[in-house]
Design a protein around this motif. Structure first.
Motif, PDB file in Angstrom:
ATOM      1  N   THR A 159       0.860  -1.053   0.086  1.00  0.00           N
ATOM      2  CA  THR A 159       0.045   0.090   0.089  1.00  0.00           C
ATOM      3  C   THR A 159       0.814   1.444   0.102  1.00  0.00           C
ATOM      4  OG1 THR A 159      -0.277   0.109   2.511  1.00  0.00           O
ATOM      5  CG2 THR A 159      -1.891  -1.314   1.290  1.00  0.00           C
TER       6      THR A 159
ATOM      7  N   HIS B 117       1.465   5.091   1.359  1.00  0.00           N
ATOM      8  CA  HIS B 117       1.633   5.694   2.856  1.00  0.00           C
ATOM      9  C   HIS B 117       0.426   6.254   3.049  1.00  0.00           C
ATOM     10  CE1 HIS B 117       6.224   6.630   1.849  1.00  0.00           C
ATOM     11  NE2 HIS B 117       6.052   5.472   2.175  1.00  0.00           N
ATOM     12  N   ASP B 118      -0.376   6.634   1.976  1.00  0.00           N
ATOM     13  CA  ASP B 118      -1.885   7.072   2.355  1.00  0.00           C
ATOM     14  C   ASP B 118      -3.017   5.991   2.427  1.00  0.00           C
ATOM     15  OD1 ASP B 118      -2.126   6.344  -0.229  1.00  0.00           O
ATOM     16  OD2 ASP B 118      -2.357   8.506  -1.032  1.00  0.00           O
ATOM     17  N   GLY B 119      -2.653   4.617   2.311  1.00  0.00           N
ATOM     18  CA  GLY B 119      -3.397   3.778   2.639  1.00  0.00           C
ATOM     19  C   GLY B 119      -4.038   3.033   1.344  1.00  0.00           C
ATOM     20  N   THR B 120      -4.078   3.862   0.225  1.00  0.00           N
ATOM     21  CA  THR B 120      -4.481   3.369  -1.201  1.00  0.00           C
ATOM     22  C   THR B 120      -3.543   2.091  -1.629  1.00  0.00           C
ATOM     23  OG1 THR B 120      -3.123   4.800  -2.589  1.00  0.00           O
ATOM     24  CG2 THR B 120      -5.427   5.630  -1.669  1.00  0.00           C
TER      25      THR B 120
ATOM     26  N   SER C 201       1.424   7.386  -5.311  1.00  0.00           N
ATOM     27  CA  SER C 201       0.001   7.219  -4.970  1.00  0.00           C
ATOM     28  C   SER C 201      -0.847   8.267  -6.005  1.00  0.00           C
ATOM     29  CB  SER C 201      -0.195   7.685  -3.658  1.00  0.00           C
ATOM     30  OG  SER C 201      -1.779   8.027  -3.357  1.00  0.00           O
TER      31      SER C 201
ATOM     32  N   SER D 251       3.875   0.244   7.623  1.00  0.00           N
ATOM     33  CA  SER D 251       3.299  -0.820   7.033  1.00  0.00           C
ATOM     34  C   SER D 251       4.082  -1.252   5.652  1.00  0.00           C
ATOM     35  CB  SER D 251       1.842  -0.497   6.512  1.00  0.00           C
ATOM     36  OG  SER D 251       2.071   0.909   5.475  1.00  0.00           O
TER      37      SER D 251
END
Length: 556
Positions: A118, A120-123, A204, A255
């Motif tokens: 993923t 860093h922004d979770g996408t 991203s 993560s």
């Protein structure tokens, strides 16, 4: 300089990428997905703080638009590309792609993507994200290209979407969430090596959109940037925490899919004078710094500090702009080459074992020409050439950067002063034009303008002759005002030739023709070096500067 005996007691060997060939890198399936990437599941949480001294602030943190060393040093920690670089062999290795195949006579590459990654922004990282990035780079407008001359896309792919017939990029297709296909209009032998450039790191898509990545409506240190260029979002082991006037701070990505190493926080601290970097290390304010100069070297040796040298993978040169009247005359350009005493420059301003350059391709790279022609240093002949050319004292503006140290140019002010003295001795009328590095030096000398002469260099990013002659002399540009359709054609042909003797000979010929027309004077293949505190057990020195800080090892 100390003797070689004393140097060995404190100097660690640099990476040996250049000592090994790069044949067979393109089109070969990668190693297994897990190769070189140990799991971080059992590792301790990274908690160390590492302070690193840099020679300048980054010019921007969007790697697609900023190609200076200090920007790339930081973006390599934040964003990753499909393909990495093996520190020992120089071959492409898995990164965000775990394996790949080549087909269609070298015009199609299919990549299997790493799962569970993923941003860093979770996408999620997937094939659509890859294509969003490639399509963005291809679609850069002419205005954006002018605003950001640091873009690497055109140097590799030859053209953007406004000139599709000239571009070797054809399309990006998401075949599945974990499979992406890149199609080229024609074969490019060094394609996989080129994908290791920081410029082709995958950002991203959500962050690119939110940060209006193609709209440079911000200013930082005089540089036009987008909101994304001040806050990049990738998949790398570190994410941006802050960027202020004197430093950039990164923090570990909790993560991250790979080995997170020991470092939890990196502070990149800018010191624009070599002595201030040295003093910061001696005072314990930083754990290491780059761009050791000759003057620093002796002091570091006396204090018993670690010095890590990189193999030479850059060329320092004096550029000449043929769009400036008198420099269109070959005899004048040859006179400038004859007037420059490279041996004196290297002895006075570069680290020991720096080699004199007679061409723009470094030794040990396929395509280096052992017999490249050079005029040598001959002051009397330089004066005669100027007389033969009808030179009548026309003023030549000589641009040089202030308050910066580059891997290829350790002390620009001193190097300029000596070259200017040598040129003046030959009868040239030199007008100094000092420009602060942070105030757009790169853009000024790489764009059309009144710069007659300038100091600059090129640090290679992958092990192929194309990476040196292509970006510099593959087409007309504002830096040199150089037009040689025959050389342009030969460089374009060499890009697609299979690796081997015929391709090497083509680059030998290219080097000969560039040397004969003197669009610039290559001075040196500099040795660059880092200084480290005793706290550092090992540092991943790389000739191509692929130095990711998860691989820094610190004492407990």
């Amino acid at each position: 300089m100390p003797s070689s005996t004393s140097r060995r007691t404190v100097i660690k060997s640099g990476a040996l990428l250049l000592a090994l060939g790069v044949t067979g890198c393109t089109g070969v399936p990668s190693p297994s997905p897990s190769s070189g990437f140990p799991s971080s599941a059992a590792a301790a949480e990274p908690g160390a703080t590492f302070n690193f001294g840099t020679a300048a602030q980054p010019l921007g943190l969007d790697p697609a638009l900023s190609s200076d060393v200090e920007s790339q040093r930081i973006t390599r920690q934040i964003l990753e590309g499909l393909v990495g670089v093996d520190q020992t062999t120089g071959k492409p290795t898995p990164l965000l792609a775990t394996e790949w195949t080549e087909s269609n006579e070298g015009r199609t590459y299919t990549f299997k993507l790493r799962g569970g990654v993923t941003f860093h922004d979770g996408t999620p990282f997937d094939a659509e994200a890859v294509c969003t990035n490639f399509n963005r780079w291809f679609a850069f407008s002419p205005d954006l290209q002018r605003q950001a001359p640091g873009s690497s896309f055109k140097g590799v792919f030859k053209a953007h979407a406004d000139e599709p017939d000239l571009s070797i990029f054809k399309s990006c297709t998401a075949l599945a969430a974990d499979t992406v296909q890149l199609d080229l209009t024609r074969r490019f032998t060094a394609f996989l090596q080129a994908l290791t450039l920081p410029a082709f790191a995958i950002a991203s898509p959500a962050a690119l959109a939110a940060g209006n990545a193609n709209v440079l409506d911000r200013q930082k240190s005089g540089q036009p940037l987008s909101a994304f260029g001040t806050n990049p979002v990738g998949t790398g082991p570190f994410s941006l925490s802050s960027w202020d006037e004197g430093s950039v701070t990164l923090v570990t990505n909790s993560s991250y899919w790979g080995d997170r190493g020991q470092i939890g926080t990196i502070n990149f601290m800018a010191y624009d004078h070599p002595q201030t970097r040295l003093q910061a290390l001696l005072d314990g304010k930083i754990d290491g710094y780059d761009a050791v100069t000759v003057g620093n070297f002796d002091q570091l040796v006396k204090r018993g500090k670690q010095i890590v040298q990189r193999d030479p993978f850059s060329v320092m040169y004096v550029g000449m702009n043929q769009a400036v009247g008198i420099l269109a005359n070959l005899k004048v350009r040859q006179a400038i080459e004859l007037a420059i005493d490279k041996e004196t420059l290297i002895r006075r301003f570069f680290i020991d074992n720096t080699a004199k350059a007679t061409q723009f391709v470094p030794p040990k790279i396929s395509g280096f020409n052992n017999n490249a022609p050079e005029l040598g240093h001959d002051l009397a002949k330089a004066k005669q050439y100027l007389k033969d050319a009808g030179y009548a004292g026309e003023e030549l503006k000589f641009y040089y950067p202030l308050n910066v140290t580059r891997p290829y140019l350790p002390t620009p002010e001193k190097v300029y002063a000596e070259i200017s003295r040598q040129l003046t001795a030959a009868g040239l009328n030199i007008r100094p034009v000092p420009v602060e590095w942070s105030e757009g030096y790169l853009q000024k000398v790489q764009s059309p303008g009144d710069h007659a002469l300038h100091l600059l260099g090129w640090n290679g990013s992958y092990s192929d002759a194309e990476n040196f002659v292509g970006p510099l002399f593959g087409e007309k540009n504002g830096e040199f005002g150089y037009q040689d359709p025959q050389v342009f054609s030969k460089i374009n042909r060499a890009r697609s030739m299979p690796e081997g003797e015929e391709r090497d000979e083509q680059y030998h010929t290219i080097n000969d023709q560039i040397a004969a027309t003197v669009p610039a004077v290559p001075i040196a293949f500099p040795i660059s070096a880092l200084a480290l505190s005793d706290r550092v057990v090992s540092y991943p020195a790389s000739p191509v500067l692929n130095e990711v800080f998860t691989k820094v090892q610190l004492k407990p």
